[in-house]
Design a protein around this motif. Structure first.
Motif, PDB file in Angstrom:
ATOM      1  N   GLY A 340       0.829  -1.204   0.000  1.00 48.86           N
ATOM      2  CA  GLY A 340       0.000   0.000   0.000  1.00 48.86           C
ATOM      3  C   GLY A 340       0.860   1.250   0.000  1.00 48.86           C
ATOM      4  O   GLY A 340       0.606   2.202  -0.748  1.00 48.86           O
ATOM      5  N   SER A 341       1.906   1.242   0.808  1.00 49.44           N
ATOM      6  CA  SER A 341       2.781   2.408   0.885  1.00 49.44           C
ATOM      7  C   SER A 341       3.608   2.547  -0.391  1.00 49.44           C
ATOM      8  O   SER A 341       3.830   3.664  -0.869  1.00 49.44           O
ATOM      9  CB  SER A 341       3.720   2.291   2.083  1.00 49.44           C
ATOM     10  N   ILE A 342       4.037   1.415  -0.954  1.00 51.58           N
ATOM     11  CA  ILE A 342       4.791   1.492  -2.216  1.00 51.58           C
ATOM     12  C   ILE A 342       3.897   2.104  -3.286  1.00 51.58           C
ATOM     13  O   ILE A 342       4.332   2.943  -4.073  1.00 51.58           O
ATOM     14  CB  ILE A 342       5.276   0.090  -2.652  1.00 51.58           C
ATOM     15  N   LEU A 343       2.619   1.691  -3.264  1.00 52.70           N
ATOM     16  CA  LEU A 343       1.679   2.265  -4.220  1.00 52.70           C
ATOM     17  C   LEU A 343       1.607   3.776  -4.054  1.00 52.70           C
ATOM     18  O   LEU A 343       1.662   4.531  -5.021  1.00 52.70           O
ATOM     19  CB  LEU A 343       0.297   1.647  -4.025  1.00 52.70           C
ATOM     20  N   GLY A 344       1.507   4.203  -2.798  1.00 51.02           N
ATOM     21  CA  GLY A 344       1.430   5.641  -2.526  1.00 51.02           C
ATOM     22  C   GLY A 344       2.659   6.366  -3.045  1.00 51.02           C
ATOM     23  O   GLY A 344       2.556   7.380  -3.746  1.00 51.02           O
ATOM     24  N   VAL A 345       3.843   5.843  -2.728  1.00 54.03           N
ATOM     25  CA  VAL A 345       5.082   6.522  -3.135  1.00 54.03           C
ATOM     26  C   VAL A 345       5.211   6.546  -4.648  1.00 54.03           C
ATOM     27  O   VAL A 345       5.596   7.562  -5.240  1.00 54.03           O
ATOM     28  CB  VAL A 345       6.314   5.824  -2.506  1.00 54.03           C
TER      29      VAL A 345
END
Ligand SMILES: Nc1ncnc2c1ncn2[C@@H]1O[C@H](COP(=O)(O)OP(=O)(O)OP(=O)(O)O)[C@@H](O)[C@H]1O
Ligand SMILES: [Mg+2]
Lengths: 706, 268
Positions: A340-345
């Motif tokens: 999820g965080s990789i998606l955000g970044v």
């Protein structure tokens, strides 16, 4: 009994005759049903509630299917009349299919009713409102239910459902099924007392259905006044289900009679289906998919609307792409909470490169920006992988840490509450001029793929068909049907290939002609994840436009392509083999020379790259990035993967399973809204279904392994 | 430290092998060698370090100190892959197969046969199935379906599969770490037979077992390990079965052999 019948002995039992005429009877029934459906006696599909005589697509399919069914039944019955041994297997399959059809029709009544009652339970709801929401019945008389009536309805529903399921699960395979099929015995025999209890419940259930079907008592209050069509369906379902079951039991008894006959029907439908399911890690997901799909299709007429299907596919496509990677990782025994965080970044980087610019490259065009953003995702994945293999900390902890750390990047970069929007920095969405040469090149590639497929597949199909005919010649008339089917497959494939070639050539000639010769402007974002409005351009052959209200996104197509590619990699390459081995028994894999660290590192990179690609699609769909983009996705994606049959402990799973898991997830999201489950109950419902799915997977796997 | 190969004609010569797991000193200066076409019985009590020694040789564990010579050359075996490249196949005591994978996939794990389509390589499943069934039949395990998962098989069947795989792929050295622990009498005899057959084909074998009768039947020489040290090397002609058993239990070399051993040591 069947033995005597087939040998045409004098004392041939009545059972053989019974089965023969039953099969012929089903042929007649198939024709009758086709006729009745065609003329509106049993409406199906979008408007099951109303009796109408014009015919819709679902009904058309059913009519055609019933006629084929009738034809097969007739062929089988005639075969039995002529004492053909091969017809025995056919009769077995036809009766099995008959039972399934009957069950499906019965369920199509029982499930919607049950869901309606479930909705009433515990909620202070005016039934009138529900009925009024139901298109097609709004003009009918309102109906008030007392608590007592609701309870009766629910118990009837449960009993009927349970009895049908038991009939299907326990009767079709005989109760003593502890047989080994290729060394794997499939079903563990349940304790006797349980069977007795289930049989009792079943009997009660069947009686209930019988009574209801015979119009004596409405299955639920007001049923006869609300849906006459339901009664027709109950009747049709019973006509297929009960006699089919009886006939099937008789044919199965043959097994005890003689070796020759036993061989004739060696591969029973139950064994066949179970052995097929046993091979697949996604067996549980397949069953779940069918069950949930059927339930919603039957529960609400809106579910199969193009707009609903498109919306649930579009909603899960990007998550489904990530789920592919997560499946790989999970099979190799690891876990990624940071997607999820990789998606955000990645989304942030992509947007930032196009609006504020990247360090060296300055403000970038969408495609280079996307590539660079995916590279950023790759770096993040590599960080996960390197941390894991250098520190040997469990991946749960490593990625929990990076999940929080990567999230900090978006939180710091985008001030609280703000959204980084493309439109704040550019006046218009980016467009790309695509020359007709590009289309022509695509056609050439397409022709290549079609040609290659034809080259690989056609000779095989042809040889199989030819062999089937020669087998038939050597065996009297035994195997005629197989030969016809094999020939049909060959011809059909040939036809599809010819159509594809003609279409591609037509597209090519369109784009190479003067009329199609101009440069076409396409939105960049549309290229990534645009809304598909039609298939083929206006001037092409086979041009197909998609309904206006259906939001079909290009990401769906990408998703299916990725599934196909990654499925092949997982099941058909050495790399895939190493992934399974790494998760299944790391030591053994290493001892055979598999570089398990590299496999894990590669898998972390694959997850991250797929997440990066998903981020581009998400951003293209909605060109704005908020700091919390992708939050919570990691768990949803893991849920999809687990529903799809992957083992959290590694060594087991499939990409197709992840596809099914995502589809199940999407169907639930859309379907639960359509059947009117309150949004507050939504998460809870999904949670329950996830647990149920995993239990199902475990049961199926347990059955496979014993 | 400089090392020198001690046994010039040996296929494997492991010199001054030390292996520490953190502070646990499992191997403390073991010299071990295997000659060409020789069957060596590697013996010792539980926990003596036999498995660790062969895991060092097969690259599963890295060396703490010491040097390995293979085929006359100093080699750094950094991974099991390197060892397999050298022609060493191993049946590990505890790391045999992946239970959730099929027989064929287990059999070929780490060196799957492939065919190429352009730049892409795909598993040659037909070859995987047929050759694994054939190779296992050669060692006496008859399977119907190579797609069956290993997890559904009995312990003995699994062990046989691991042995069949090692026999099939082994080129120079076969290492069998307690290969017969789960096998019936008949199957055990078969394993002993392949061991001799492998030697006749030109391979060397390291055979680890607690059943001295088995190893006494086939081995040319015994190496006894005692708590991380080597107790000694004994040719079959020098010792009786009982003496070997006694040495493993007591960790002492009998008087008669001690003198002999020293004499041998001086000779070489
Ligand atoms: N990875 C490890 N970490 C720490 N200690 C280990 C490790 N592997 C083995 N040991 C220790 O090394 C010692 C020797 O183990 P090893 O497996 O080599 O014995 P073995 O001679 O093969 O015994 P057995 O006959 O029981 O198989 C044991 O005391 C064991 O506890
Ligand atoms: Mg050991």
């Amino acid at each position: 009994m069947m033995q005597a019948y087939l040998e045409n002995k004098r004392d041939a039992s009545n059972i053989g005759t019974f089965v023969t005429f039953l099969t012929l009877g089903f042929a007649v029934l198939g024709v009758v049903i086709a006729y009745l459906v065609a003329f509106g006696w049993m409406p199906l599909g979008e408007r099951a509630n109303t009796l109408r005589s014009d015919i819709n697509i679902v009904e058309t399919i059913v009519v055609i299917a019933s006629l084929i069914y009738a034809l097969c039944c007739a062929r089988t019955g005639i075969g039995l009349l002529q004492r053909e041994k091969s017809s025995l297997r056919w009769s077995q399959w036809m009766l099995f299919i008959t039972i399934m059809i009957g069950a499906a029709i019965l369920l199509s009544v029982i499930i919607p009713v049950g869901l309606k009652f479930a909705l009433l339970l515990g909620q202070d709801i005016d039934l009138r409102a529900i009925i009024n929401n139901d298109p097609g019945v709004s003009d009918l008389a309102p109906l008030a239910l007392s608590v007592g009536e609701t309870l009766i309805g629910i118990s009837l529903f449960l009993i009927a459902l349970l009895s049908l399921l038991t009939l299907m699960v326990f009767i079709i395979p005989p109760l003593d099924v502890l047989r080994r099929i290729d060394g794997i015995s499939m079903i563990v025999s349940p304790p006797r007392r349980l069977i007795m209890a289930i049989l009792v419940v079943m009997a009660v259930g069947v009686i209930c259905i019988l009574i209801a079907g015979a119009f004596v008592v409405p299955l639920y209050p007001g049923m006869t006044t609300i849906r006459a069509a339901d009664n027709h369906r109950l009747l049709a379902g019973l006509l297929f289900f009960l006699p089919g079951l009886l006939g099937y039991r008789f044919v199965r008894q043959v097994e005890e009679e003689s070796d020759e006959l036993r061989r004739a029907i060696a591969l029973t439908p139950g064994k066949y289906i179970r052995s097929e399911l046993a091979k697949s890690p996604s067996a549980g997901a397949i069953i779940g998919f069918i069950a949930i799909f059927m339930s919603f299709t039957m529960a609400t007429d809106l579910f199969l609307e193009p707009s609903s299907v498109a919306s649930f596919l579009s909603n899960v496509a990007t998550k489904g792409i990530i789920a592919i990677g997560v499946t790989y990782l999970m099979i190799s025994g690891e876990f990624d909470l940071s997607v999820g965080s990789i998606l955000g970044v990645t989304a942030l980087s992509f947007m930032n490169f196009m609006t504020h610019g990247a360090p060296v490259f300055g403000v970038m065009e969408p495609i280079p920006a996307a590539l660079l953003a995916i590279f950023v995702a790759f770096i993040l994945g590599a960080i996960n992988g390197v941390l894991l293999i250098t520190t040997r900390i469990p991946s749960f902890i490593v990625t929990l840490g990076t999940m929080l750390a990567f999230r900090a990047i978006t939180l710091v970069a985008i001030a609280g509450g703000r959204i980084l929007r493309y439109s704040d920095h550019h006046d218009a969405l980016p467009v790309i001029g695509v020359s007709n040469l590009v289309f022509m090149a695509l056609v050439v590639i397409g022709l290549g793929i079609v040609g290659f497929t034809a080259y690989r597949v056609l000779p095989v199909w042809y040889r199989q068909a030819a062999r089937a005919w020669s087998i038939r010649e050597n065996n009297g008339d035994f195997g005629t049907t197989t030969a016809i089917v094999r020939t049909g497959i060959f011809l059909l494939t040939l036809l599809v290939i010819i159509i594809a070639v003609v279409w591609l050539v037509a597209v090519f000639s369109y784009h190479s002609s003067a009329g199609g010769g101009q440069i076409v402007e396409i939105g960049y974002f549309g290229l990534f994840n645009g809304r598909v409005q039609s298939i083929g351009s206006e001037g092409d052959f086979f041009h197909m436009s998609i309904p206006r209200n259906a939001n079909v996104r290009l990401a769906i197509v990408w998703w299916f392509i990725f599934v196909a590619i990654f499925h092949v990699i997982l099941t058909n390459t050495s790399f895939g083999n190493s992934i399974f081995a790494t998760g299944g028994n790391e030591g053994a894999a290493r001892a055979q020379g598999v570089n398990v660290d590299r496999v894990k590192l590669q898998n972390f990179a694959i997850v991250a790259i797929l997440t990066g690609i998903a981020a581009i699609y998400e951003t293209a769909r909605n060109p704005g990035v908020d700091p919390l983009k992708g939050e919570g996705w990691e768990l949803e994606v893991i849920a999809m993967t687990v529903i799809g049959g992957a083992l959290l402990t590694g060594g087991y799973g499939s990409v197709v399973g992840s596809l099914l898991g995502a589809l199940i997830f999407g169907m639930l999201q859309t379907g639960l809204v359509l059947v009117g489950i309150e949004s507050r109950l939504f998460a809870g419902t999904i949670g329950a279904i996830i647990i149920a799915a995993v239990v199902l997977n475990t049961l199926v796997r347990g059955a496979q392994r014993n | 430290m400089e090392y020198k190969q001690q046994n010039d004609n040996a296929l494997v010569d492991m010199i001054d092998i030390h292996k520490y797991f953190g502070s646990v000193q499992v191997l403390r200066g073991v010299d071990f060698h295997v000659d060409r076409q020789e069957i060596v019985g590697l013996l010792g009590d539980n926990g003596a370090g036999k498995s660790t020694l062969i895991k060092v040789l097969t690259g599963f564990h890295s060396l703490t100190r010491g040097q390995i010579y293979f085929d006359g050359e100093a080699v750094d075996i950094e991974s099991p892959h390197d060892a397999r490249e050298l022609g060493i196949e191993t049946v590990h005591q505890d790391l045999a197969l992946v239970p959730l994978m099929s027989i064929a996939r287990n059999f070929w794990l780490g060196q799957e046969p492939t065919y190429s389509v352009g730049p892409f390589k795909f598993l040659d499943k037909q070859k995987m199935a047929s050759e694994s069934i054939g190779a296992l039949a050669d060692v006496g395990i008859h399977i119907r379906n190579s797609e069956e998962t290993v997890g559904t098989m009995s312990g003995g069947e699994r062990q046989s599969i691991a042995i069949g795989r090692a026999v099939y792929f082994g080129k120079k050295l076969l290492i069998l770490d307690e290969p017969t622990s789960a096998l019936s009498v008949g199957e055990t005899q078969k394993v002993l037979d392949y061991t001799i057959a492998a030697k006749e084909k030109g391979m060397s074998v390291i055979f680890i077992t607690h059943n001295i009768r088995h190893v006494y039947e086939v081995a040319d020489r015994f190496t006894i390990i005692e708590r991380g040290h080597k107790l000694g090397d004994f040719y079959k002609s020098e010792v009786t079965e009982t003496e070997v058993a006694d040495m493993i239990v007591t960790g002492q070399i009998p008087e008669r052999l001690r003198l002999y051993d020293e004499a041998v040591g001086e000779e070489s």
